[in-house]
Design a protein around this motif. Structure first.
Motif, PDB file in Angstrom:
ATOM      1  N   LEU A  95       0.825  -1.204   0.000  1.00  0.00           N
ATOM      2  CA  LEU A  95       0.000   0.000   0.000  1.00  0.00           C
ATOM      3  C   LEU A  95       0.861   1.256   0.000  1.00  0.00           C
ATOM      4  N   ALA A  96       1.909   1.284   0.837  1.00  0.00           N
ATOM      5  CA  ALA A  96       2.782   2.461   0.883  1.00  0.00           C
ATOM      6  C   ALA A  96       3.412   2.720  -0.477  1.00  0.00           C
ATOM      7  N   LEU A  97       3.857   1.647  -1.135  1.00  0.00           N
ATOM      8  CA  LEU A  97       4.489   1.808  -2.445  1.00  0.00           C
ATOM      9  C   LEU A  97       3.499   2.339  -3.467  1.00  0.00           C
ATOM     10  N   ARG A  98       2.267   1.820  -3.464  1.00  0.00           N
ATOM     11  CA  ARG A  98       1.290   2.243  -4.466  1.00  0.00           C
ATOM     12  C   ARG A  98       0.815   3.670  -4.209  1.00  0.00           C
ATOM     13  N   ILE A  99       0.623   4.026  -2.944  1.00  0.00           N
ATOM     14  CA  ILE A  99       0.222   5.410  -2.654  1.00  0.00           C
ATOM     15  C   ILE A  99       1.328   6.373  -3.055  1.00  0.00           C
ATOM     16  N   GLU A 100       2.569   6.023  -2.719  1.00  0.00           N
ATOM     17  CA  GLU A 100       3.694   6.891  -3.059  1.00  0.00           C
ATOM     18  C   GLU A 100       3.798   7.070  -4.573  1.00  0.00           C
ATOM     19  N   THR A 101       3.586   5.972  -5.328  1.00  0.00           N
ATOM     20  CA  THR A 101       3.658   6.056  -6.791  1.00  0.00           C
ATOM     21  C   THR A 101       2.524   6.901  -7.355  1.00  0.00           C
ATOM     22  N   ALA A 102       1.294   6.644  -6.864  1.00  0.00           N
ATOM     23  CA  ALA A 102       0.129   7.361  -7.390  1.00  0.00           C
ATOM     24  C   ALA A 102       0.207   8.845  -7.078  1.00  0.00           C
ATOM     25  N   VAL A 103       0.555   9.170  -5.840  1.00  0.00           N
ATOM     26  CA  VAL A 103       0.658  10.582  -5.464  1.00  0.00           C
ATOM     27  C   VAL A 103       1.812  11.243  -6.202  1.00  0.00           C
ATOM     28  N   GLY A 104       2.926  10.524  -6.370  1.00  0.00           N
ATOM     29  CA  GLY A 104       4.072  11.083  -7.089  1.00  0.00           C
ATOM     30  C   GLY A 104       3.749  11.437  -8.525  1.00  0.00           C
ATOM     31  N   GLU A 105       2.915  10.626  -9.196  1.00  0.00           N
ATOM     32  CA  GLU A 105       2.532  10.936 -10.575  1.00  0.00           C
ATOM     33  C   GLU A 105       1.732  12.225 -10.646  1.00  0.00           C
ATOM     34  N   ILE A 106       0.836  12.413  -9.671  1.00  0.00           N
ATOM     35  CA  ILE A 106       0.035  13.649  -9.661  1.00  0.00           C
ATOM     36  C   ILE A 106       0.933  14.855  -9.408  1.00  0.00           C
ATOM     37  N   VAL A 107       1.855  14.731  -8.463  1.00  0.00           N
ATOM     38  CA  VAL A 107       2.754  15.837  -8.141  1.00  0.00           C
ATOM     39  C   VAL A 107       3.617  16.195  -9.347  1.00  0.00           C
ATOM     40  N   THR A 108       4.114  15.174 -10.047  1.00  0.00           N
ATOM     41  CA  THR A 108       4.958  15.427 -11.220  1.00  0.00           C
ATOM     42  C   THR A 108       4.151  16.087 -12.329  1.00  0.00           C
ATOM     43  N   ARG A 109       2.965  15.576 -12.577  1.00  0.00           N
ATOM     44  CA  ARG A 109       2.145  16.124 -13.657  1.00  0.00           C
ATOM     45  C   ARG A 109       1.720  17.546 -13.377  1.00  0.00           C
ATOM     46  N   ARG A 110       1.445  17.885 -12.114  1.00  0.00           N
ATOM     47  CA  ARG A 110       0.980  19.218 -11.758  1.00  0.00           C
ATOM     48  C   ARG A 110       2.132  20.143 -11.358  1.00  0.00           C
ATOM     49  N   ALA A 111       3.381  19.629 -11.387  1.00  0.00           N
ATOM     50  CA  ALA A 111       4.569  20.431 -11.054  1.00  0.00           C
ATOM     51  C   ALA A 111       4.446  21.049  -9.665  1.00  0.00           C
ATOM     52  N   LEU A 112       4.091  20.214  -8.697  1.00  0.00           N
ATOM     53  CA  LEU A 112       3.937  20.665  -7.314  1.00  0.00           C
ATOM     54  C   LEU A 112       5.206  20.364  -6.518  1.00  0.00           C
ATOM     55  N   PRO A 113       5.406  21.032  -5.389  1.00  0.00           N
ATOM     56  CA  PRO A 113       6.543  20.678  -4.528  1.00  0.00           C
ATOM     57  C   PRO A 113       6.391  19.243  -4.035  1.00  0.00           C
ATOM     58  N   PRO A 114       7.505  18.587  -3.683  1.00  0.00           N
ATOM     59  CA  PRO A 114       7.420  17.200  -3.204  1.00  0.00           C
ATOM     60  C   PRO A 114       6.507  17.091  -1.977  1.00  0.00           C
ATOM     61  N   VAL A 115       5.722  16.031  -1.955  1.00  0.00           N
ATOM     62  CA  VAL A 115       4.834  15.801  -0.809  1.00  0.00           C
ATOM     63  C   VAL A 115       5.619  15.118   0.313  1.00  0.00           C
ATOM     64  N   ILE A 116       5.084  15.187   1.522  1.00  0.00           N
ATOM     65  CA  ILE A 116       5.633  14.441   2.662  1.00  0.00           C
ATOM     66  C   ILE A 116       4.692  13.274   2.919  1.00  0.00           C
ATOM     67  N   PHE A 117       5.196  12.085   2.705  1.00  0.00           N
ATOM     68  CA  PHE A 117       4.393  10.872   2.863  1.00  0.00           C
ATOM     69  C   PHE A 117       4.992  10.058   4.002  1.00  0.00           C
TER      70      PHE A 117
END
Length: 797
Positions: free
Chosen positions: A400-422
């Protein structure tokens, strides 16, 4: 030249000269004086050993007299019932013996031997529950029985058994005093044996120090003048002797210590100047250079240590310290990374999250912008852990941690947002802190993609598991202005998502804040509430099939000056969870009993008063005592007081709670099970209920009070009747329910069709109206019967 060779050639001649001087001093010193001093020291240690021994002897004598002066031995000997003596009195005697010593590990035994030398009692403070009196001690007892002594102490030090000091005394079994010599054959022999731990410890120390065993003899041994030995008298016929073997150099060592000290002092005075000059020039100066570099690194002035380029040990030492410093820096970074990382999932842990998130929240407050916290909790995770094992649960969390990190990372990259804290905050709780503009849809998209991971179950290693996610969202600075408040609000929103059905997200709202504030205000008001000013009771009548009022249920109402009307459904759970319900329960009990006389005046002396109490109160015996105290205070019959328990609590009755309820029943109180049918109740639990009355829950009445369910309702009521329990139907608000319950055999009824809960003054008016209505109905019935009788007469005519 290496440092070792340099030190050897420079220091060795000086040290050698000093030790030679010291050695010559030893040989020409007063050897006889040293030998005599060592012998005196040995004698002094043996005297100390003898003092410890005599103290142990006195202690054994004191133990024996303490036991005999007590009543436990007398009761044990004089008791004729062997079962009672060997169990109760033996245990009491054992406790008396244990209490003699402050040290629970100290070995002590107590024996009572009958005149025929059979053991009457034996106990020893050891780990062997089947221990028996030892043969050396038994042989001592036979020897004392054959002799003329009435009292004796002996030191048994057989190498095969435990060393013991045994104190023995004959006592008359009737008078418990010392018998006459002529009556010795009929006397009991009482023995106390202790292990002289201090004596044995000192004995081992001396034997180890001098490398020789201590011998015990009945006569004082001779002491050769040319040998290092000494003896001491332990008892009139017991001596201890220690002879130091010639191979032991204790005396020479002592001489060497003294004389070598003087020699070292003389050597130091002669050579100190030369040694200081040589050591400073060839050793301390290079080390000082290295020390200054290390100090500069530790203070932060330099980042590293420079190699000196010197040959030999100093150069290698500098290189090794530099290498050690570099390794320490790398290890520190690894430790820091480990302390910030969750060991299971590899993402940040709570500590790292708090550190990073606090900086971002502070930045948002200072510079503007928004950050959002997604608080994620895995629904049914405990079920997966319990059913499939912790290994599956761990794999689920890692995946679950790996999939959430991957899914959230794709959104952050696509929207050019600062890195999230997970981060993983605890067992199955995760947090995602996102910096994004308000209303840009980022949070909505992240919640949606996280929830989509649980569609049709969560797949791990090709198998789906029935878990979902509840997500709470809080935004800074809209919902919170600091990290603690942000986490708390997101957590509250997550629980709101769980309440709404799980597998969804919920945004923190003002309604949630108002609800939390409401709960907090209720808690504060309950802590300060004066029950006499803000609480009052209302009563809901209970009637039988004929419409007669057989009882009333006391219900609590609260009108707060600050909160207004607070319903029991709202404040009772808060009071119970906060531990504030004791005061409320006790007020209800006392007030209801004080008003019971008014109910009897309205409905008769047999009117039953039903009182609901908090389930938490039954854990303490004090509630039953308070019921009895109030009963006596108000002069009531306990058979007219019925204590109501909820069905869900009655199912979980433990031994202590069951005893408390049985104590109330024995006092005469009635017990009823309220809200029956609200939980999951088996037939066996119905049979095991220790109650006088069953109150059918209004939801159960709603479901079963129809023609199709009438057989089931009849069977349930019949089962209760078989257990000698009367049945009350709650929630009777229509004539149809009343008719169905009556047809099913229900004994009594309660509900809004009969009356809503009323205060005493309104209940008095209701009682008068009901009496008038019943009288009117009875008059109508008589008139109808009279008309029918007349009509029948006319037809006959």
């Amino acid at each position: 030249m290496t440092l070792g060779k340099r030190a050897f050639f420079l220091i060795f001649p000086v040290v050698l000269a000093g030790y030679l001087l010291a050695a010559f001093s030893v040989y020409f010193a007063q050897g006889n004086s040293v030998f005599a001093l060592e012998r005196a020291r040995l004698s002094q240690q043996l005297d100390h050993l003898a003092a410890l021994f005599r103290n142990e002897v006195s202690q054994s004598r004191s133990f024996l007299y303490s036991i005999l002066e007590g009543n436990a031995v007398r009761l044990f000997v004089s008791e004729t019932d062997e079962t009672y003596r060997d169990n109760a009195l033996a245990l009491r005697l054992q406790q008396s013996i244990r209490s003699l010593s402050d040290d629970p590990k100290m070995f002590i035994s107590f024996a009572i031997l009958n005149p025929d030398m059979t053991p009457g009692y034996y106990f020893e403070n050891s780990e062997d529950p089947f221990a028996e009196i030892g043969e050396p001690q038994f042989a001592l007892a036979r020897r004392l029985t054959g002799g003329s002594q009435l009292r004796d102490w002996t030191y048994l030090h057989d190498q095969q058994t435990r060393p013991l000091i045994v104190y023995s005394e004959f006592i008359d079994p009737v008078t418990f005093s010392r018998p006459l010599p002529s009556a010795k054959k009929n006397a009991l022999l009482v023995q106390v044996a202790i292990e002289p731990t201090q004596f044995l410890g000192m004995q081992r120390i001396l034997q180890k120090e001098y490398g020789a065993a201590i011998d015990f003899d009945a006569a004082p041994p001779p002491q050769p003048s040319d040998e290092l030995s000494a003896s001491v008298r332990l008892a009139p016929s017991l001596f201890a002797m220690l002879a130091v073997p010639p191979s032991h150099k204790s005396g020479n060592k002592a001489q060497l210590r003294l004389l070598l000290g003087l020699g070292a002092l003389a050597m130091s005075l002669i050579s100190v100047g030369l040694m200081i000059i040589l050591i400073r020039r060839f050793i301390t100066n290079p080390i000082s250079v290295l020390d200054r570099q290390v100090t500069a690194v530790m203070s932060g002035e330099n980042d590293g240590i420079r190699e000196s380029g010197a040959a030999g040990e100093i150069g290698r030492l500098t290189g090794n310290i530099k290498q050690l410093h570099d390794q320490s820096q790398r290890a520190l970074k690894l430790v820091q990374h480990a302390s910030w990382t969750d060991t299971l999932t590899g993402i940040s842990n709570r500590g790292h999250f708090n550190t990073l998130a606090a900086d971002i929240v502070q930045q948002v407050r200072n510079e503007g912008g928004h950050c959002s916290l997604l608080f994620i909790d895995i629904d049914n995770f405990k079920f997966v852990n319990d059913k499939y094992g912790h290994e599956v649960g761990d794999d689920l969390l890692k995946t679950l941690a790996l999939r959430i990190e991957t899914a959230v990372g794709e959104i952050v990259t696509r929207r050019a947002l600062p890195p999230v804290i997970f981060a993983r905050l605890s067992g199955d709780e995760f947090a995602v802190l996102v910096q994004s503009a308000s209303g840009d849809g980022t949070i909505r998209e992240m919640c949606a993609i996280i929830l989509s991971l649980f569609a049709n179950g969560f797949e791990v290693r090709g198998k789906d598991y029935p878990v979902t996610a509840s997500i709470g969202v809080a935004i800074c600075p809209t919902d919170a202005t600091n990290l603690a408040e942000l986490i708390s609000n997101a957590d509250a929103a997550m629980y709101q998502a769980k309440t709404n059905g799980k597998n969804r997200s919920s945004r923190f709202s003002r309604a949630l804040q108002d609800k939390r504030d409401r709960i907090r205000h209720i808690q504060e008001e309950l802590r300060l509430v004066d029950p006499d000013e803000q609480f009052h009771l209302v009563y809901m009548p209970i009637v039988d099939a004929g419409g007669k009022v057989t009882g009333c249920e006391a219900l609590l109402r609260w009108v707060s000056p600050t909160l207004g009307n607070v319903t029991p459904d709202e404040f009772v759970p808060i009071a119970e969870s906060s531990g504030l319900f004791t005061k409320i329960d006790w007020w209800v009990i006392n007030r209801a009993m004080s008003e019971h006389h008014r109910l009897k005046q309205l409905f008769g002396q047999d009117t039953v008063l039903a009182i609901n109490i908090s389930s938490a109160e039954l854990h303490s015996k004090s509630i039953s005592d308070y019921f009895c105290a109030c009963l006596d205070r108000h002069g009531l019959d306990p058979r007219t007081i019925e204590i109501e328990l909820t069905e869900t609590f009655a199912v979980k009755l433990g031994d202590q709670l069951h005893r408390n309820i049985e104590a109330l029943r024995e006092r005469g109180f009635r017990i009823s099970i309220d809200d029956f049918g609200a939980g999951y109740t088996s037939v066996q639990q119905i049979i095991e209920y220790t109650a006088d009355t069953i109150k059918l829950d209004r939801a159960l009445v709603e479901n079963l009070a129809n023609k199709e369910s009438l057989p089931a309702l009849k069977a349930m009521i019949a089962l209760c009747h078989a257990q000698n329990m009367s049945v009350i139907g709650e929630g009777v608000d229509t004539h149809e329910k009343l008719a169905m319950l009556t047809a099913a055999g229900c004994d009594q009824y309660q509900g809004y069709l009969i009356s809503k809960p009323l205060i005493l003054s309104d209940l008095s008016i209701w009682a008068l109206k009901r009496t008038a209505e019943i009288a009117g109905r009875d008059g109508d019935r008589v008139l109808v019967k009279d008309r029918r009788r007349r009509a029948g007469s006319s037809s006959l005519l």
